[in-house]
Write a protein that holds these residues in place. Structure first.
Motif, mmCIF file in Angstrom:
data_model
loop_
_atom_site.group_PDB
_atom_site.id
_atom_site.type_symbol
_atom_site.label_atom_id
_atom_site.label_comp_id
_atom_site.label_asym_id
_atom_site.label_seq_id
_atom_site.Cartn_x
_atom_site.Cartn_y
_atom_site.Cartn_z
ATOM 1 N N GLN A 191 8.479 53.023 67.981
ATOM 2 C CA GLN A 191 9.031 53.778 66.852
ATOM 3 C C GLN A 191 8.029 53.849 65.720
ATOM 4 O O GLN A 191 7.404 52.846 65.356
ATOM 5 N N LEU A 192 7.876 55.049 65.148
ATOM 6 C CA LEU A 192 7.013 55.254 63.988
ATOM 7 C C LEU A 192 7.784 54.967 62.707
ATOM 8 O O LEU A 192 8.960 55.336 62.591
ATOM 9 N N THR A 197 -0.767 63.431 54.995
ATOM 10 C CA THR A 197 0.042 64.052 56.037
ATOM 11 C C THR A 197 0.921 62.999 56.710
ATOM 12 O O THR A 197 0.460 61.909 57.062
ATOM 13 N N THR A 198 2.181 63.326 56.897
ATOM 14 C CA THR A 198 3.109 62.446 57.605
ATOM 15 C C THR A 198 3.103 62.817 59.083
ATOM 16 O O THR A 198 3.391 63.957 59.448
ATOM 17 N N LEU A 199 2.765 61.845 59.924
ATOM 18 C CA LEU A 199 2.653 62.072 61.356
ATOM 19 C C LEU A 199 3.991 61.819 62.034
ATOM 20 O O LEU A 199 4.789 60.985 61.587
ATOM 21 N N SER A 200 4.224 62.541 63.117
ATOM 22 C CA SER A 200 5.489 62.457 63.831
ATOM 23 C C SER A 200 5.262 62.025 65.270
ATOM 24 O O SER A 200 4.128 62.019 65.777
ATOM 25 N N ALA A 201 6.368 61.672 65.940
ATOM 26 C CA ALA A 201 6.280 61.257 67.335
ATOM 27 C C ALA A 201 5.861 62.399 68.238
ATOM 28 O O ALA A 201 5.382 62.165 69.352
ATOM 29 N N ASN A 205 11.911 59.432 65.533
ATOM 30 C CA ASN A 205 10.486 59.111 65.699
ATOM 31 C C ASN A 205 10.280 58.048 66.772
ATOM 32 O O ASN A 205 9.605 57.024 66.556
ATOM 33 N N LEU A 206 10.870 58.277 67.925
ATOM 34 C CA LEU A 206 10.758 57.355 69.053
ATOM 35 C C LEU A 206 9.855 57.956 70.125
ATOM 36 O O LEU A 206 9.926 59.151 70.409
ATOM 37 N N ILE A 207 9.018 57.100 70.716
ATOM 38 C CA ILE A 207 8.162 57.475 71.834
ATOM 39 C C ILE A 207 8.505 56.554 72.998
ATOM 40 O O ILE A 207 8.407 55.335 72.877
ATOM 41 N N ALA A 261 5.273 66.047 60.681
ATOM 42 C CA ALA A 261 6.719 66.122 60.503
ATOM 43 C C ALA A 261 7.180 67.569 60.380
ATOM 44 O O ALA A 261 8.300 67.907 60.795
ATOM 45 N N GLU A 262 6.345 68.462 59.814
ATOM 46 C CA GLU A 262 6.711 69.870 59.721
ATOM 47 C C GLU A 262 6.801 70.506 61.108
ATOM 48 O O GLU A 262 7.691 71.330 61.361
ATOM 49 N N LEU A 263 5.890 70.128 62.001
ATOM 50 C CA LEU A 263 5.957 70.651 63.367
ATOM 51 C C LEU A 263 7.195 70.133 64.090
ATOM 52 O O LEU A 263 7.843 70.870 64.844
ATOM 53 N N ALA A 264 7.544 68.872 63.878
ATOM 54 C CA ALA A 264 8.710 68.300 64.548
ATOM 55 C C ALA A 264 10.004 68.987 64.117
ATOM 56 O O ALA A 264 10.956 69.069 64.895
ATOM 57 N N ALA A 265 10.051 69.486 62.877
ATOM 58 C CA ALA A 265 11.268 70.150 62.397
ATOM 59 C C ALA A 265 11.526 71.463 63.107
ATOM 60 O O ALA A 265 12.668 71.951 63.110
#
Length: 325
Positions: free
Chosen positions: A85-86, A154-158, A245-247, A301-305
């Motif tokens: 988890q991130l 930048t906030t990184l996402s899973a 944010n789980l991998i 995080a923008e891409l994950a949305a």
């Protein structure tokens, strides 16, 4: 953008599209007309978004190991997975260093897990304030290629890691304390019945006589076991949950639960193999089967949305429950 099986659907690319995708950055960059009111001459390559290439080395992520569980794929096969988890993983700096041989070292500094201000040193508070991110518990840097630098803050996402690809996970192994030769190195031990007196688990002789008169360095003996930096290579990413944010990675990961781990693209099955297949002209094998592209320079995080909350890798192997013909 991502060729994956999602909860909504699935999309695949043909061979011609793969050749166009992995040829080069300029070959895949869409033509963008500069604005009429722009005074400077902006080229299309500078405006176009960056694309991943086999020569690109992306940044990694910092996550926490939450434990292990099991998943079942669409064929009903049970897969043991480790959940990572991130915790508000953000970019704090882009590093550029000139080596003695005049080559340039590029790296992205990543920090994760927010911490209280009162427990953070003033030096680190100033560093985080400059990056405009909250104080963090852990800061690490990942070597990258010059085209893979990520803007600070930048906030990184899973979603940075695509289900179906392979990753390397780095962490400190569980400490076992002082252990003997049998547990630490797998020695057979001495005889368990006749001829041995109170030395059943002894390591036996460890050296020679007067010549050389010492024990060579690196001899396998009893000593402290565990608590070392371990890299587990080529773990498949099975599922990504962008809402939490789980991998989910297949297999085991070193370290205790809730320990910080470093995740990066697998050096052997992703970086080296992609570059090798690109040079050989095997464009359909540049990325693992079912993966069309990677988020570049990073999954934010923008891409994950814009993507479904749960994305999982499809099963491409033959079902083990079908009878053999």
């Amino acid at each position: 953008m991502l060729g994956l099986r999602t909860v909504c659907g699935r999309r695949q690319l043909n061979l011609l599209q793969l050749r166009q995708l992995h040829a080069s950055i300029t070959a895949n960059a869409p033509s963008v007309e500069p604005a009429s009111n722009t005074p400077d001459d902006t080229t299309p390559a500078e405006v176009a978004p960056k694309k991943w290439t086999p020569n690109s080395i992306r940044t990694g992520l910092i996550a926490r190991k939450r434990g292990m569980t099991a998943l079942w794929n669409d064929q009903g096969v049970r897969i043991p997975v480790t959940i990572l988890q991130l915790e508000n993983c953000q970019v704090t700096a882009n590093i550029k260093t000139i080596r003695r041989d005049q080559s340039i070292y590029h790296a992205v500094q990543v920090a994760a897990s927010d911490r209280p201000v009162k427990t953070t040193t003033k030096q680190m508070l100033g560093h985080f304030r400059k990056a405009q991110v909250p104080p963090k518990r852990i800061v690490k840097e990942f070597p990258v290629s010059p085209d893979a630098l990520v803007p600070v803050g930048t906030t990184l996402s899973a979603i940075h890691f695509v289900p179906g690809q392979f990753v390397d996970v780095v962490a400190n192994s569980i400490g076992k304390g002082f252990q003997g030769g049998m547990k630490r190195w797998g020695f057979h031990g001495l005889a368990a019945s006749h001829g041995v007196s109170i030395s059943h688990r002894s390591s036996g002789s460890t050296g020679q006589h007067q010549d050389p008169g010492r024990i060579f360095p690196g001899k396998k003996m009893a000593g402290h076991m565990g608590n070392k930096r371990i890299t587990t290579q080529n773990l498949p990413v099975v599922r990504v949950d962008t809402s939490l944010n789980l991998i989910f990675v297949k297999g085991t990961v070193p370290g205790v639960d809730d320990a910080h781990v470093l995740i990066r693209d697998a050096k052997k099955k992703m970086v080296a193999l992609s570059n090798h297949n690109q040079v050989k002209g095997l464009y359909e094998k540049v990325l693992p089967k079912g993966v069309d592209d990677l988020p570049f320079p990073a999954g934010t995080a923008e891409l994950a949305a814009t993507l479904p909350p749960v994305i999982e890798a499809p099963s491409y192997r033959r079902s083990p429950f079908l009878p053999l013909e």
